[in-house]
Design an enzyme around this catalytic site. Structure first.
Site, PDB file in Angstrom:
ATOM      1  N   LYS A  30      22.468 -26.162  44.817  1.00 39.95           N
ATOM      2  CA  LYS A  30      22.792 -27.555  46.507  1.00 39.95           C
ATOM      3  C   LYS A  30      23.798 -28.497  45.840  1.00 39.95           C
ATOM      4  CE  LYS A  30      20.461 -29.261  50.382  1.00 39.95           C
ATOM      5  NZ  LYS A  30      18.936 -29.359  50.880  1.00 39.95           N
ATOM      6  N   SER A 107      19.551 -27.682  55.588  1.00 39.69           N
ATOM      7  CA  SER A 107      20.288 -28.364  54.827  1.00 39.69           C
ATOM      8  C   SER A 107      21.228 -27.478  54.065  1.00 39.69           C
ATOM      9  CB  SER A 107      19.965 -29.744  54.887  1.00 39.69           C
ATOM     10  OG  SER A 107      18.903 -29.977  53.657  1.00 39.69           O
ATOM     11  N   SER A 131      14.926 -27.513  55.018  1.00 41.93           N
ATOM     12  CA  SER A 131      16.147 -26.806  54.903  1.00 41.93           C
ATOM     13  C   SER A 131      16.492 -26.050  54.109  1.00 41.93           C
ATOM     14  CB  SER A 131      16.617 -28.485  54.437  1.00 41.93           C
ATOM     15  OG  SER A 131      17.392 -29.189  54.610  1.00 41.93           O
TER      16      SER A 131
END
Lengths: 399, 399
Positions: A30, A107, A131
């Protein structure tokens, strides 16, 4: 920055050692998590422009690399990790392979989709308020948020440090167990059973189609696991309140206050361009009456202690990860306080956050062609048991 | 920035509410911790020049303010909290009122001296590798590092997030208990006893004068508390190794790797002026062979688990906070790997860090006119018990 793939913001391919327990696996990272020599852009162009390249791999990336895994690049996310949709106003929306007309969730959107699409064997993400768990459910993959504080967040851009965790996605439980055991420095346990506590509010507060899809699943599980129902009120002792929203109301002021303390100075001084939904999220964090914070912190500790008392070493709390399959792209409003999607998601995500508990979402049902995951939570620090018990649950579902 | 006091970098005086449990107390805030409207300078001029003012109080500051305490300003520290001496190359050395020719210790130097001098009733500090415990011992005041993760670090500049904590100093145990209970959101317990485990290596590895000073103290304690000796080898199970340095060797690579991941990008891109000792500290962090990290993380988890198994709910581990009184000003080298002061300090500080344990240092003995504290450690999360037991220890010492 060209979009080489809908999951990736930047693709690369490197390993640092040719042997190790993860040598057969590739992984994606990420864009909140440092890869040495690359700017950690936090999926926001102004953040990327105003920050220098990382001088070292984040500790979690170093762990995977030293175990022989191949790093494939940085994945798209909600800006600064403050979002739950995966719809990034600057870089677009990673394709949810399990439901292409629906959002992947965020996210850690690109990490979930990279794994779901088979582009990486596993992916690192962060989970503050869901997330990892939410995009895992939305994309039909496994995702784990570990106990708070057990996996290093050094080299990971903070959002709300009291809740921030680093975790991972994988397509199967065995891979998730290998990766998370390595990150947690625990020995993987053989598949085990455990006592399942079905959280009433978690099963009640879902859409009818979700409830219907889970019924046969839970019947099958009841054949393999001792199952009992428990009410959230039986845990938190707050008579007279129905539903889970009181947990969200404790979680949210703390999260917003911590986010504003962590990122507010940059937002106010750099005046970055933000997607409209992100901009509104930060306005909410900024606008919080911080006097609410003190009462919320006290209540958080009461709830945390109640969960710690309730959860024995073989106990699992269990409920659908989310009340609904992933929303259609473009269908969610820009203001998270409008409508009931965000509050309902956040209420169930708040439980692990408040309790510092580990939580795994594993693929469980298909609702109108879109996946919804089943969540298992265990006591704080009982991550190795949770991983082994989740394998047992998956085996029971496959029978 | 004019030095208004040797403890303070910036003085102010404000409260936000006129009632609350801390309404009779004033406090000072380490310059790593946000006060809204002020730049958090981390006690380094280039950091201060290159960072915007904080938009909000750190969560821990908000908690104290909402409890009615009066904020008195920002205190001096070791640059970026990466130091243990209190000798700041830019702002000078806060005066240690208990031993004016000796260093106060750091990194929360000014917070310790402000409390020791009576300039504030309590002070907030941070402790990663001893930055509260060491100056508390050196300055003859109480200091507590809480269990990791229990007090919000939002709005506190990170150093090594796997070890970073926010804690406090006070001149007496009752004040420390009030403040820490508030920050931890636990109810203060009445003074209690507890089972004291005297850590052999911790008592052995001190200077003869320190050993001599502690002998009558420990005899007095043995009259009030059940006391037994325990070897660190009895906890970690590593036969054949003597001393505590193996714990430092696990702590240090993780700390340095996390520090470089957290601050290295700023150091390398901003090229700040750093005091020579700080510069060398960052060179060590930068130069770490990060392959050492993975083995250290695994060993950290084994040690943490060993401490968790050892420590029951009424157990306390006990040893002198430091092996020697505070060194004379200017006597310490610039390279922390030279000489034995820093390794010996860090070895005993590593225990709570690795174990995520709460630790209190309370004033105990005078050695050649300088104080040395007694440290008490309890199980992770057992902070309320530790505070109450420390009051019991102090009462036994006063008898």
């Amino acid at each position: 920055m060209p979009l080489l793939s809908r999951s990736f913001l930047a693709q690369m391919e490197f390993r640092v050692v040719a042997t190790g327990p993860l040598v057969d696996l590739s992984f994606a990272v990420k864009d909140l998590i440092d890869i040495a020599g690359h700017v950690t852009g936090c999926a926001n162009p102004d953040w990327a422009r105003s920050h220098p390249p990382a001088v070292a791999h984040a500790v979690c990336v170093e762990q995977c690399l030293q175990a022989g895994a191949v790093c494939l690049g940085k994945t798209l996310a909600d800006e600064l990790a403050f979002g739950l949709t995966g719809e990034n106003a600057f870089y677009g929306t990673p394709l949810n392979p399990a439901a292409p007309d629906r959002v992947p969730g965020g996210s850690s959107s690109g990490s979930a989709t990279a794994v779901a699409a088979g582009e990486a064997d596993f992916a690192l993400g962060t989970d503050t308020a869901g997330s990892i768990r939410l995009p895992a459910s939305n994309c039909g993959v496994w995702g784990m948020r570990p106990s708070h504080g057990r996996i290093s967040v050094a080299g990971v851009n903070p959002l709300a440090p009291g809740f921030d965790t680093v975790g991972a996605f994988a397509r199967d439980g065995e891979t998730l167990q290998r990766v998370m055991s390595l990150l947690l420095n625990v020995d993987p346990l053989p598949t085990v059973s455990g006592r399942l506590w079905l959280l009433q509010e978690g099963f009640d507060a879902v859409e009818p189609a979700v409830r219907g899809a889970f019924e046969p699943v839970m019947k099958r599980l009841a054949g393999s696991f001792p199952c009992r129902e428990i009410s959230l009120r039986g845990i938190d002792g707050e008579g007279g309140i129905s539903g889970m929203d009181n947990w969200r109301q404790v979680f949210q002021p703390i999260q917003w206050a911590e986010i504003w303390s962590t990122l507010g100075s940059w937002i106010e001084s750099a005046r970055p361009a933000l997607g409209e939904r992100t901009r509104r999220n930060f306005e909410l964090a900024k606008g919080l009456d911080r006097r609410l914070l003190v009462a919320a912190l006290a209540q958080r500790e009461r709830y945390r202690a109640a969960l710690a008392r309730f959860l024995g070493p073989e106990d699992l709390i269990c409920f659908p990860t989310v009340h609904t399959p992933a929303p259609l792209k473009g269908s969610l409003g820009l203001d998270r306080t409008q409508g009931d999607y965000f509050p309902r998601v956040l209420a169930r995500m708040a439980i692990a956050g408040i309790g510092r508990l580990p939580q795994i979402s594993l693929p469980a049902v298909d609702v109108e062609g879109a996946p919804v995951g089943l969540s298992l939570l265990a006591a704080e620090g009982n991550d190795a048991f949770l991983l082994a018990a989740a394998l047992g649950v998956a085996a029971a579902l496959d029978d």
